[in-house]
Design an enzyme around this catalytic site. Structure first.
Site, PDB file in Angstrom:
ATOM      1  N   ILE A  22      16.839 -17.204  15.354  1.00  0.00           N
ATOM      2  CA  ILE A  22      16.054 -16.568  16.404  1.00  0.00           C
ATOM      3  C   ILE A  22      15.163 -17.572  17.119  1.00  0.00           C
ATOM      4  CG2 ILE A  22      14.230 -14.882  16.861  1.00  0.00           C
ATOM      5  CD1 ILE A  22      15.426 -13.090  14.759  1.00  0.00           C
ATOM      6  N   ASP A  79       6.093 -29.326   8.955  1.00  0.00           N
ATOM      7  CA  ASP A  79       6.239 -28.466   7.779  1.00  0.00           C
ATOM      8  C   ASP A  79       5.098 -27.453   7.840  1.00  0.00           C
ATOM      9  OD1 ASP A  79       6.251 -27.207   5.341  1.00  0.00           O
ATOM     10  OD2 ASP A  79       6.461 -29.038   4.156  1.00  0.00           O
ATOM     11  N   SER A  81       9.553  -7.382  12.116  1.00  0.00           N
ATOM     12  CA  SER A  81      10.824  -6.794  11.704  1.00  0.00           C
ATOM     13  C   SER A  81      10.650  -5.302  11.522  1.00  0.00           C
ATOM     14  CB  SER A  81      11.267  -7.433  10.385  1.00  0.00           C
ATOM     15  OG  SER A  81      12.176  -6.619   9.687  1.00  0.00           O
ATOM     16  N   TYR A 113       8.644  -8.599   1.112  1.00  0.00           N
ATOM     17  CA  TYR A 113       9.126  -8.721   2.490  1.00  0.00           C
ATOM     18  C   TYR A 113       8.504  -7.645   3.377  1.00  0.00           C
ATOM     19  CZ  TYR A 113      12.242  -8.821   6.521  1.00  0.00           C
ATOM     20  OH  TYR A 113      12.738  -8.889   7.814  1.00  0.00           O
ATOM     21  N   LYS A 155       5.856  -8.068   6.558  1.00  0.00           N
ATOM     22  CA  LYS A 155       6.157  -7.678   7.939  1.00  0.00           C
ATOM     23  C   LYS A 155       5.160  -6.640   8.454  1.00  0.00           C
ATOM     24  CE  LYS A 155       9.456 -10.549   8.272  1.00  0.00           C
ATOM     25  NZ  LYS A 155       9.209 -11.802   9.030  1.00  0.00           N
ATOM     26  N   THR A 166      22.210 -14.185  13.276  1.00  0.00           N
ATOM     27  CA  THR A 166      21.879 -15.592  13.057  1.00  0.00           C
ATOM     28  C   THR A 166      22.846 -16.206  12.047  1.00  0.00           C
ATOM     29  OG1 THR A 166      20.386 -15.111  11.221  1.00  0.00           O
ATOM     30  CG2 THR A 166      19.432 -15.097  13.437  1.00  0.00           C
TER      31      THR A 166
END
Length: 325
Positions: free
Chosen positions: A18, A71, A158, A170, A174, A205
């Site tokens: 993305i 990084d 997301s 996760y 989000k 992706t």
């Protein structure tokens, strides 16, 4: 159309996926795009992707690209990145896209496991180079943007912010991205700086394509979105962000979630292949997901969006929402 000519943008995590699509979309619109990532030169890691390859793609799309090896787990490297942009662009930064995310591999390894089966370190793998790095980058971007009293911060989130996907860390991460965008908007609005959360659809992706193929071969672990129906390309998100950034009245959306497919419908652009995928909360997506033979007639189904509350209420009973549950 070069609606973003003269604008300075930063896309974090743009070696592939993305982030690369966003950089290309901003380049198409004429922006000067700084991109970050850990991999500078092409390599043979299987998935590929490098800053140099993204730079070439942005230039081919008509933009100017400046790759910076960073990084994002290191706060000092992030600080130095913004100091460089401030120095090189005389304090101008019009667009920040918080996209960098290092948790995909952890998600693949932990797929199908409960949170108590995973080690506590899974939390950091899912949210450190992601949620936390978005916050750190936003601090430095806001310091530049509030001085000039203009700018936009996009935070890539997301559908997992609304309902369960993959794992507990996760989804929490989000949801926090959505809250980060909304709460930053409260403090930034008086400085005429906009903050938005962005929901792509199912994006094909390199890593998601590989993940879907991998899981489809394992009994009991197949991904319901692995058949590529209604998938978006990374460029679709890039064009959505470029269109939003070119809107002179973008501040009216500040603090809100913007769904890529719905942004496309609003501004009238299409995906890389000339199609316009439907929103995951559109009847045009929901019905063919539930009744596969309707996919051949998807264009005849009204592109009507379903309210969030209705989606959340029925998420446990509609198989069409397996990809966002």
């Amino acid at each position: 159309m070069k609606h973003l000519q003269g604008k300075i943008a930063l896309v974090t995590g743009a070696t592939r996926g993305i982030g690369k699509g966003i950089a290309i979309g901003l380049g198409e619109a004429g922006a000067t795009v700084y991109i970050t990532g850990r991999t500078l030169e092409p390599n043979n890691d299987g998935l590929g992707g490098s800053l140099q390859e993204t730079e070439t793609a942005v230039i081919e799309a008509g933009g100017v690209c400046i790759p910076v090896q960073v990084d994002h787990s290191d706060d000092e490297q992030i600080r130095q990145l913004f100091a460089r942009i401030e120095r090189e662009q005389n304090g101008q930064l019009d667009i920040l896209v918080n996209n960098v995310y290092a948790g995909v591999q952890a998600i693949r390894e932990g797929f199908g496991k409960t949170f108590w089966e995973l080690e506590p370190s899974f939390w950091d793998a899912a949210n450190h180079v992601g949620l936390r790095s978005h916050y750190v980058a936003s601090i430095y971007a806001a310091r530049m943007m509030t001085k000039r009293k203009e700018g936009i911060i996009f935070t890539i989130s997301s559908w997992g912010g609304m309902s369960y996907i993959f794992s507990v860390p996760y989804g929490v991460g989000k949801s926090a991205c959505d809250r980060l965008a909304a709460d930053m908007a409260k403090e930034l609005k008086k400085y005429h700086v906009t903050s938005l959360a962005i929901y792509p659809g199912i994006v094909g992706t390199e890593q998601i394509t590989s993940f879907a193929k991998e899981q489809s071969s394992e009994d009991g672990k197949s991904l319901s979105f692995g058949d590529s129906y209604n998938w978006e390309t990374p460029l679709f998100t890039g064009r959505a962000i470029a269109s939003l950034a070119a809107d002179a009245n973008i501040i009216k959306y500040t603090g809100k979630i913007q769904i890529v497919a719905e942004v496309a419908k609003r501004y009238g652009f299409v995906d890389e292949n000339g199609n316009r995928p439907a929103s995951l909360r559109s009847l045009r997506f929901i019905l063919p997901r539930q009744i596969p033979f309707l996919r051949n007639y998807a264009g005849l189904i009204p592109d009507l969006t379903i309210p969030w509350l209705v989606i959340l209420f029925f998420r446990g009973c509609l198989k069409s929402f397996e990809c966002i549950n």
